[in-house]
Design an enzyme around this catalytic site. Structure first.
Site, short mmCIF file in Angstrom:
data_model
loop_
_atom_site.label_atom_id
_atom_site.label_comp_id
_atom_site.label_asym_id
_atom_site.label_seq_id
_atom_site.Cartn_x
_atom_site.Cartn_y
_atom_site.Cartn_z
N ARG A 21 0.83 -1.20 0.00
CA ARG A 21 0.00 0.00 0.00
C ARG A 21 0.87 1.26 0.00
O ARG A 21 1.80 1.38 0.79
CB ARG A 21 -0.93 0.00 1.22
CG ARG A 21 -1.90 -1.17 1.21
CD ARG A 21 -2.73 -1.23 2.49
NE ARG A 21 -3.52 -2.45 2.53
CZ ARG A 21 -4.77 -2.55 2.10
NH1 ARG A 21 -5.37 -1.49 1.61
NH2 ARG A 21 -5.42 -3.69 2.18
N SER A 136 -22.06 -15.41 11.25
CA SER A 136 -21.48 -14.24 10.60
C SER A 136 -21.51 -14.37 9.09
O SER A 136 -21.09 -15.40 8.53
CB SER A 136 -20.03 -14.08 11.09
OG SER A 136 -19.40 -12.99 10.48
N HIS A 216 -22.01 2.05 6.36
CA HIS A 216 -22.06 2.70 5.05
C HIS A 216 -23.48 3.13 4.67
O HIS A 216 -23.75 3.40 3.50
CB HIS A 216 -21.48 1.78 3.98
CG HIS A 216 -20.01 1.58 4.13
ND1 HIS A 216 -19.07 2.44 3.59
CD2 HIS A 216 -19.31 0.63 4.81
CE1 HIS A 216 -17.86 2.02 3.91
NE2 HIS A 216 -17.97 0.93 4.64
N LYS A 247 -18.37 8.59 8.27
CA LYS A 247 -18.66 8.53 6.85
C LYS A 247 -19.80 9.48 6.50
O LYS A 247 -19.58 10.64 6.21
CB LYS A 247 -18.92 7.08 6.44
CG LYS A 247 -17.68 6.21 6.60
CD LYS A 247 -17.87 4.79 6.18
CE LYS A 247 -16.56 4.02 6.14
NZ LYS A 247 -15.82 3.98 7.42
N THR A 276 -9.84 3.18 27.15
CA THR A 276 -9.31 4.08 26.13
C THR A 276 -9.88 5.47 26.30
O THR A 276 -11.00 5.64 26.81
CB THR A 276 -9.62 3.55 24.71
OG1 THR A 276 -8.85 4.27 23.75
CG2 THR A 276 -11.09 3.67 24.36
N THR A 277 -9.11 6.46 25.90
CA THR A 277 -9.54 7.85 26.03
C THR A 277 -10.80 8.10 25.21
O THR A 277 -10.95 7.59 24.09
CB THR A 277 -8.41 8.79 25.54
OG1 THR A 277 -7.26 8.59 26.37
CG2 THR A 277 -8.83 10.24 25.61
N THR A 362 -8.88 -6.94 0.91
CA THR A 362 -10.12 -6.19 1.04
C THR A 362 -11.22 -6.82 0.18
O THR A 362 -12.39 -6.84 0.57
CB THR A 362 -9.91 -4.72 0.64
OG1 THR A 362 -8.82 -4.18 1.42
CG2 THR A 362 -11.16 -3.89 0.91
#
Length: 408
Positions: A21, A136, A216, A247, A276-277, A362
């Site tokens: 990439r 799934s 999405h 998005k 986590t923050t 992907t």
């Protein structure tokens, strides 16, 4: 021991498989979106972005920007820590209430990203259900796959949108075993949609929870932008809705919406939330402004659909291999990783058009493509320029065009 050898070998494999990439440095121009400035060692150049997930351009909407600036000036730019230690901010509380209302649920919980909300949400819910079976869809996003793995629960993968296969798996599990069906509403690479009502029918028949990813779809579909489930009238039938603020809403962050007991149980047990923050208050305020605007304004969605339809029509008429679907995703198929990367490079270097190549993992090998995402701000002239550039690139790379349409 030469540790570098292992890392270099991993990189060599990516290069050999044409999967390495390369990032392009872009400075988005909020005043001229979808234009941006490409920055290289040789200088700068204007380019047109055709692959942004800022689907409606809400990252530069005056309401969104204004809310962020005002809140940052008033509260600073950082959250200061986790919500457990540093306290929770008013903008996040207001955002969670707005998201619960949007999805017609009792509560919502905001995470630092859509990836984290999926990975943490799925894993935590499954761990709280004894002997849970996760069902799934095979095309689920990596964040969902990782959530399933992290849960430690037994999983079965059903063929994409295959209701018969899903029912066979549900039937084999039995009604009494805790189960959760994990699937998406809009699949982001092919742009196809799930049969939400039919999945809910099976869930009710075999006593399973439903967990849907609307990443999405939120902002883009439904009368108030609640997503594809709202578009097809299925909101009340779903148990857990997961989505992003990054998005359609143009900000950053992820969330889940569900019954109050589910939300509270996840809030109290999810390591990806507890340790986590929190989102900065300014980011939460911007997201809230975006959610509230899109819940009452339909003009962005209408303009978006118009330009998506126009893009599909123009590209198909030019003979380009556009994969048909009912959504805003415009996949232009190539089928080869090297030529997909070459097409992307030619578009950027020779035509000033930025579209990243989509390769394995992907998408499956042999289905490599350019994934184009029009926005309301891509004019008819820009669409025509895109089609002309793509045709020129296709001819230069000797990629097939549909002859009958290419002559039109």
């Amino acid at each position: 021991m030469d540790y570098d050898h292992y890392f270099n070998a991993a990189l060599d494999t990516l290069h050999q498989e044409r999967r390495y990439r390369v990032f392009v440095t872009l400075e988005k121009d909020a005043a001229r979106f979808p234009y941006a400035t490409r920055q290289t060692d040789d200088g700068t150049r204007n380019v047109v972005i055709w692959c942004s997930n800022d689907y409606l351009g809400m990252s530069r909407h005056p309401d969104t920007v204004g809310a962020m600036v005002e809140t940052a000036q008033r509260m600073g730019v950082g959250a200061g820590g986790t919500r457990n230690i540093s306290g929770t901010s008013g903008p996040i509380v207001a955002l969670e209430k707005a998201l619960a209302k949007l999805h017609r649920k009792e509560g919502s919980l905001v995470f630092t990203s859509g990836y984290v909300s999926n990975e943490t949400g799925i894993a935590t819910i499954a761990k709280l259900l004894p002997d849970c079976l996760l069902l799934s869809d095979e095309w689920n996003h990596n964040s969902m796959i990782q959530g399933v793995r992290r849960s430690g629960a037994e999983k079965v993968v059903f063929r994409h949108n295959d209701l018969e296969h899903l029912e066979d798996l549900l039937k084999a599990a039995g009604r009494e075993r805790p189960k959760m069906i994990v699937f998406e509403s809009v699949y982001s690479m092919d742009g196809d949609v799930s049969p939400i009502h039919a999945v809910c029918d099976l869930a009710e028949r075999y006593s399973a929870l439903t967990y849907i990813d609307e990443v999405h779809a939120v902002g883009l579909y439904g009368a108030t932008g609640a997503g594809y489930a709202e578009e097809v009238g299925a909101q009340e039938r779903l148990d857990i809705v997961e989505a992003t603020l990054a998005k359609g809403f143009g900000c950053i962050g992820g969330y889940i919406s569900a019954k109050a007991a589910i939300i509270d149980a996840v809030r109290s047990n999810a390591h990806g939330f507890i340790f986590t923050t929190a989102l900065p208050p300014a980011v939460a305020a911007a997201a809230l402004a975006s959610v509230e605007h899109l819940s009452t304004s339909d003009s962005e969605r209408q303009a978006h659909r118009q330009q998506v339809a126009r893009t599909k029509e123009v590209l198909a008429r030019a003979g380009l291999p556009v994969r048909d679907n009912p959504t805003h995703i415009v996949p232009v198929m190539v089928g080869d990783p090297e030529r997909t990367k070459a097409a992307s490079d030619l578009l950027l270097d020779e035509h000033g058009i930025y579209v990243q190549p989509i390769n394995y993992p992907t998408v499956p090998r042999g289905t490599e493509r350019l994934r184009i995402t029009p926005t309301p701000f891509h004019s008819d002239a820009l669409i025509e320029e895109l089609a002309q550039a793509l045709v020129a690139v296709w001819r230069k790379l000797d990629l097939p065009l549909h002859a009958a349409r290419a002559a039109a």
